[in-house]
Design a protein around this motif. Structure first.
Motif, short mmCIF file in Angstrom:
data_model
loop_
_atom_site.label_atom_id
_atom_site.label_comp_id
_atom_site.label_asym_id
_atom_site.label_seq_id
_atom_site.Cartn_x
_atom_site.Cartn_y
_atom_site.Cartn_z
N ALA A 29 -11.75 0.06 -1.90
CA ALA A 29 -11.94 0.79 -0.72
C ALA A 29 -13.49 0.83 -0.19
O ALA A 29 -13.77 0.90 1.16
N VAL A 42 -9.90 5.70 10.71
CA VAL A 42 -8.84 5.05 10.10
C VAL A 42 -7.81 6.19 10.12
O VAL A 42 -8.20 7.28 9.36
N GLU A 44 -4.82 8.35 8.49
CA GLU A 44 -4.05 8.67 6.93
C GLU A 44 -3.33 7.43 6.65
O GLU A 44 -3.16 7.15 5.70
N ARG A 47 -4.66 4.28 5.77
CA ARG A 47 -5.17 4.52 4.43
C ARG A 47 -4.13 4.43 3.37
O ARG A 47 -4.25 3.77 2.38
N TRP A 50 -2.79 0.72 2.82
CA TRP A 50 -3.71 0.05 2.12
C TRP A 50 -3.49 0.42 0.66
O TRP A 50 -3.62 -0.24 -0.25
N HIS A 51 -3.84 1.79 0.42
CA HIS A 51 -3.78 2.21 -0.81
C HIS A 51 -2.46 1.78 -1.63
O HIS A 51 -2.56 0.96 -2.67
#
Length: 121
Positions: A29, A42, A44, A47, A50-51
């Motif tokens: 990250a 960005v 939520e 994010r 990606w996570h």
């Protein structure tokens, strides 16, 4: 007559601890952020995408006994490139989940990502 290949022994999977995985995800990250200008917005959902995506692929690679020490040499520059690609596509706006998906797909297709998908990609 052709010779049959001997079956390869399956490598035993290893357990990946949640702490080990989170440390790697934080490292990734940070690199994604390095590819972006300061204060890049960005969502939520972006994010979280990606996570979740990279948590799954990194955990799989580690469980198959891939070395993060070796993998980081490729993964971190690609993470930075992903942040830059997402920023470029956002064109001064917010990085949405759709943009995050396209940026991740573009990085996975990069020849620098081993095998066009790599073990950590």
């Amino acid at each position: 007559m052709t010779k049959k290949k001997a079956p390869q022994k399956a490598r035993a999977k290893r357990t990946v601890t949640p702490l080990e995985l989170e440390k790697i995800l934080i490292e990734c990250a940070i690199e994604v952020g390095k590819g972006m200008p300061p204060n890049q917005a960005v969502t939520e959902k972006a994010r979280n995408y990606w996570h979740a995506t990279f948590k799954r692929t990194i955990k799989r690679a580690l469980s198959l006994r891939e070395s993060w020490a070796e993998g980081r040499k490729t993964v971190l520059p690609l993470a930075q490139a992903m942040g830059a690609e997402a920023t470029k596509e956002a064109a001064g706006g917010t990085i949405t989940k759709d943009i995050a998906i396209r940026a991740a797909d573009k990085v996975r297709a990069d020849p620098g990502c081993p095998g066009g998908g790599g073990k950590f990609c």
